[in-house]
Design a protein around this motif. Structure first.
Motif, PDB file in Angstrom:
ATOM      1  N   VAL A 401       0.845  -1.200   0.000  1.00 40.35           N
ATOM      2  CA  VAL A 401       0.000   0.000   0.000  1.00 40.35           C
ATOM      3  C   VAL A 401       0.882   1.253   0.000  1.00 40.35           C
ATOM      4  O   VAL A 401       0.604   2.229  -0.711  1.00 40.35           O
ATOM      5  N   ALA A 402       1.954   1.210   0.801  1.00 40.12           N
ATOM      6  CA  ALA A 402       2.860   2.364   0.869  1.00 40.12           C
ATOM      7  C   ALA A 402       3.493   2.661  -0.480  1.00 40.12           C
ATOM      8  O   ALA A 402       3.706   3.821  -0.848  1.00 40.12           O
ATOM      9  N   THR A 403       3.799   1.606  -1.237  1.00 39.71           N
ATOM     10  CA  THR A 403       4.364   1.798  -2.580  1.00 39.71           C
ATOM     11  C   THR A 403       3.422   2.618  -3.452  1.00 39.71           C
ATOM     12  O   THR A 403       3.843   3.552  -4.145  1.00 39.71           O
ATOM     13  N   TYR A 404       2.130   2.282  -3.405  1.00 37.78           N
ATOM     14  CA  TYR A 404       1.156   3.045  -4.175  1.00 37.78           C
ATOM     15  C   TYR A 404       1.077   4.488  -3.685  1.00 37.78           C
ATOM     16  O   TYR A 404       0.971   5.431  -4.486  1.00 37.78           O
ATOM     17  N   ALA A 405       1.118   4.666  -2.362  1.00 39.85           N
ATOM     18  CA  ALA A 405       1.041   6.017  -1.807  1.00 39.85           C
ATOM     19  C   ALA A 405       2.228   6.867  -2.235  1.00 39.85           C
ATOM     20  O   ALA A 405       2.081   8.034  -2.614  1.00 39.85           O
ATOM     21  N   ILE A 406       3.432   6.272  -2.196  1.00 39.00           N
ATOM     22  CA  ILE A 406       4.630   6.999  -2.603  1.00 39.00           C
ATOM     23  C   ILE A 406       4.566   7.318  -4.100  1.00 39.00           C
ATOM     24  O   ILE A 406       4.911   8.422  -4.539  1.00 39.00           O
ATOM     25  N   LEU A 616      13.076   5.780   3.608  1.00 37.63           N
ATOM     26  CA  LEU A 616      12.457   4.788   4.489  1.00 37.63           C
ATOM     27  C   LEU A 616      11.234   5.313   5.233  1.00 37.63           C
ATOM     28  O   LEU A 616      10.452   4.527   5.771  1.00 37.63           O
ATOM     29  N   VAL A 617      11.082   6.620   5.297  1.00 43.74           N
ATOM     30  CA  VAL A 617      10.128   7.217   6.230  1.00 43.74           C
ATOM     31  C   VAL A 617       8.722   6.659   6.054  1.00 43.74           C
ATOM     32  O   VAL A 617       8.075   6.227   7.026  1.00 43.74           O
ATOM     33  N   TRP A 618       8.214   6.653   4.827  1.00 41.22           N
ATOM     34  CA  TRP A 618       6.849   6.181   4.598  1.00 41.22           C
ATOM     35  C   TRP A 618       6.701   4.709   4.979  1.00 41.22           C
ATOM     36  O   TRP A 618       5.714   4.307   5.591  1.00 41.22           O
ATOM     37  N   PHE A 619       7.679   3.908   4.592  1.00 41.94           N
ATOM     38  CA  PHE A 619       7.614   2.479   4.917  1.00 41.94           C
ATOM     39  C   PHE A 619       7.637   2.257   6.422  1.00 41.94           C
ATOM     40  O   PHE A 619       6.912   1.420   6.959  1.00 41.94           O
ATOM     41  N   PHE A 620       8.491   3.027   7.102  1.00 40.87           N
ATOM     42  CA  PHE A 620       8.590   2.898   8.553  1.00 40.87           C
ATOM     43  C   PHE A 620       7.268   3.278   9.217  1.00 40.87           C
ATOM     44  O   PHE A 620       6.818   2.611  10.161  1.00 40.87           O
ATOM     45  N   LEU A 621       6.642   4.354   8.735  1.00 41.02           N
ATOM     46  CA  LEU A 621       5.372   4.790   9.319  1.00 41.02           C
ATOM     47  C   LEU A 621       4.286   3.728   9.136  1.00 41.02           C
ATOM     48  O   LEU A 621       3.484   3.480  10.043  1.00 41.02           O
ATOM     49  N   VAL A 622       4.251   3.114   7.964  1.00 40.19           N
ATOM     50  CA  VAL A 622       3.263   2.053   7.723  1.00 40.19           C
ATOM     51  C   VAL A 622       3.496   0.890   8.680  1.00 40.19           C
ATOM     52  O   VAL A 622       2.546   0.354   9.278  1.00 40.19           O
ATOM     53  N   GLU A 623       4.731   0.490   8.851  1.00 41.88           N
ATOM     54  CA  GLU A 623       5.036  -0.621   9.771  1.00 41.88           C
ATOM     55  C   GLU A 623       4.734  -0.232  11.210  1.00 41.88           C
ATOM     56  O   GLU A 623       4.301  -1.079  12.019  1.00 41.88           O
TER      57      GLU A 623
END
Length: 647
Positions: A401-406, A616-623
């Motif tokens: 999902v984060a990939t799509y958001a980015i 990494l920020v978006w991925f970290f926030l999702v996790e």
């Protein structure tokens, strides 16, 4: 010629005579120890597999197999871990170190290796004492002298001493080549002060908080100044005892080395080198590539397809290796270059690889789950494995999902359109699936064997090694002797580093126990809150900070015995807390300055840690959102093990 020039010339001539001799000794010693540790690793896999075959095929077990494997594991740990010092596999934090000038870096290099030399000499001296003192006693099951069970500490210490000396001499030579003696002078001054402190033996008030606090301050300081984490953990307690010899009546320098040896004395811990070995062999035999091809078949045509392939591959790979570092190395070595070739930003490609690789410790089998179960036996490894499945899948889905958001936020600049590839024909899809089936059945064998009671986790790891070799040699025909030796050697160094950390953590945990640190920390936290969720959130905050500086396995060994009883005391579920703690520490693997996966991915992508961290920020926030959900809704982790009768 001035006095300074004559001194520098004299030093250069002296180093010129010394350095070749040290290099030659180090080279021959490393060659012998390399093959000794490789033979030890192979011996463990063979002994355990023989025992499994004998038990199920002939109805008996070899009594010597398990004890022999434990003894060989000591050699993998302290001989392989010592050789890993040369290879550069030991985890260290170089962020602050790289900010200094060349002269300061040379000074720190000499001082750090001087400290490591102290540890090497201690291991050699006290390990030899322990070996000689127990030479007349025999191993109860193997019938051999206990001398052989203590010898690995001394041999590892010998190599660490030689290699650290070589590095000190090398750094001194570099200082002279730069027309300077600043690093040499700083090192000599530091050494003189250290020897004076040791000779005087400073007094220290008997205060548990002060004593333990000083040990941790020393540990953090050494880690920040680029001392490898494993060495820093052992050194923190050892140096404290050398500088303040009268502070701890129970724990003495000899016991520090003895505790390091005793920490690697269980059969369960053998699962760690076996799962690492299976992961390395997967890459060498082409299994990793076939998993990637299968993941590409499943999600490769989605928008930003290679990002999704990266995540799905990590989820599949997690069911075999159980290691985030192994995942980053294996998957990243293939997918990061492929993503860059497709036009992905190198920082983004590394970030998604690192972020997805931490699914490895969450989806079973998991090395840190095994360590947690060994540390806290009330939390069974089978239940912990099952409890990690749903959170691990949620991590993976969240990253997709984060990939799509980015992509949406950046107009798909970082995650370019790659879904224009031709759709594979039915025949190609069938061929890819058939090729991957032998790889995909491995998680079923490993996890299914453990959950059904057919294998212990250690036996499952050894069976995975045997299965990978059989498939690679006789089915895929991609394993030759050279690649086998290379995979075995890389396993020895990686497993040696991991196990060395476990051994090095034991003196600190022993110190914390005798100083009643768990009780003191528990009382302090209990006074703040007695609500289970609030307490877990508070502990997660503490662990998140600790994970920035201390490796995940070390954190489990140090803090699981402290925090788990406290959570149970306020009515929390120990299995739920175990999953939360493991998820938190896994996220620490992508958190600077330690962030071990970042150091693996950076050279593959030819980028730096800072660039990866920004991506990494978006991925970290999702996790983090997934982690928070598991904390607030324990059933996310608990419903599956309860439904299957494991909790």
């Amino acid at each position: 010629m001035s006095t300074d020039t004559r001194v520098k010339t004299g030093l250069q001539q002296s180093l010129g005579r010394i350095e070749p001799g040290i290099d030659q000794v180090e080279r021959w010693l490393r060659l012998v120890l390399k093959w000794a540790s490789i033979c030890g690793l192979i011996g463990i896999a063979v002994a355990i597999n023989l025992n499994v075959v004998a038990r199920y095929a002939f109805g008996f077990s070899f009594g010597w197999a398990n004890p022999l494997s434990v003894v060989l594991d000591l050699y993998v740990t302290y001989v392989g871990g010592a050789v890993a010092y040369y290879v550069g596999d030991h985890v260290s934090v170089s962020y602050l170190y790289r900010k200094f000038s060349d002269r300061v870096r040379r000074s720190l290099t000499m001082i750090n290796n001087g400290l490591i030399l102290v540890l090497g000499v201690a291991m050699l001296w006290f390990g030899s004492q322990l070996a000689l003192n127990q030479s007349s006693s025999q191993h109860a099951l193997l019938g051999v002298s206990l001398f052989w069970t203590q010898l690995p500490l001394a041999v590892g210490g010998l190599y660490v001493s030689v290699e650290s000396t070589r590095r000190i001499v090398e750094a001194a030579g570099e200082d002279l080549e730069a027309n300077s003696v600043g690093a040499i002078g700083t090192f000599l001054a530091f050494s003189a002060v250290a020897l004076a402190l040791y000779a005087v033996g400073l007094p220290l008030p008997r205060n548990a908080v002060l004593e333990v606090g000083l040990v941790f301050v020393a540990l953090i300081a050494m880690i920040l100044l680029n001392v490898p984490v494993a060495f820093g953990m052992a050194l923190s307690t050892l140096l404290f005892l050398l500088v303040f010899p009268n502070s701890l009546d129970i724990l003495q320098p000899l016991l520090v080395v003895q505790q390091m040896g005793q920490a690697i004395g269980g059969f369960s811990i053998l699962a760690i080198p076996m799962f690492i070995y299976a992961g390395r062999l997967m890459t060498a035999t082409g299994i990793t590539r076939r998993i990637i091809d299968f993941a590409n078949l499943l999600v490769g045509r989605l928008r930003a397809g290679l990002s999704h392939v990266n995540v799905v591959t990590s989820m599949l790979f997690a069911g075999i290796s159980g290691s985030a570092v192994a995942d980053t190395a294996a998957v990243g070595s293939v997918l990061i270059p492929a993503m860059k070739e497709e036009g992905y930003d190198s920082g983004y490609a590394s970030a998604i690889t690192c972020s997805s690789s931490i699914i490895g410790p969450i989806i079973p089998p998991s090395i840190i789950m095994i360590v947690f179960a060994i540390t806290i036996p009330e939390v069974g490894v089978s239940a912990l494995f099952i409890a990690g499945v749903v959170p691990g899948i949620l991590f993976g889905l969240g990253l997709m999902v984060a990939t799509y958001a980015i992509g949406w936020r950046t107009d798909w600049e970082r995650v370019p359109e790659v879904d224009s590839a031709d759709r594979p024909s039915a025949g190609e899809a069938l061929s890819i699936t058939r090729d991957a089936l032998l790889a995909l059945v491995m998680p079923v064998i490993i996890v299914g064997g453990i959950l059904s009671g057919v294998f212990t986790p250690t036996e499952a790891g050894a069976v995975a090694v045997g299965y990978t070799l059989l498939v690679g040699v006789f089915v895929y025909d991609e394993m030759d002797l050279e690649s086998f030796v290379e995979a075995s050697y890389s396993t020895v160094t990686m497993a040696g580093v991991t196990l060395f950390i476990i051994g090095a953590a034991r003196p600190i945990t022993y110190l914390m126990a005798i100083k009643s640190v768990p009780e003191a920390v528990g009382s302090a936290l209990f006074a703040l809150t007695q609500h289970p969720t609030a307490l877990i959130l508070l502990i997660v905050g503490i662990l998140a900070v600790l994970a920035m500086f201390i490796e995940s396995i070390a954190n489990i060994l140090l803090w699981a015995p402290v925090f788990t009883p406290l959570v149970v005391r306020v009515g929390g579920d120990p299995l739920h807390f175990a999953v939360v703690m493991i998820m938190t520490l896994a996220m620490g693997m992508i958190t600077p300055p330690l962030g071990v996966t970042l150091f693996v991915a950076a050279p593959i992508a030819d980028t730096d840690i800072e660039t990866i961290t920004k991506n990494l920020v978006w991925f970290f926030l999702v996790e983090a959102v997934v982690l928070l959900s598991v904390i607030l809704f324990p059933e996310i982790a608990l419903w599956l093990p309860r439904a299957l009768g494991y909790a």
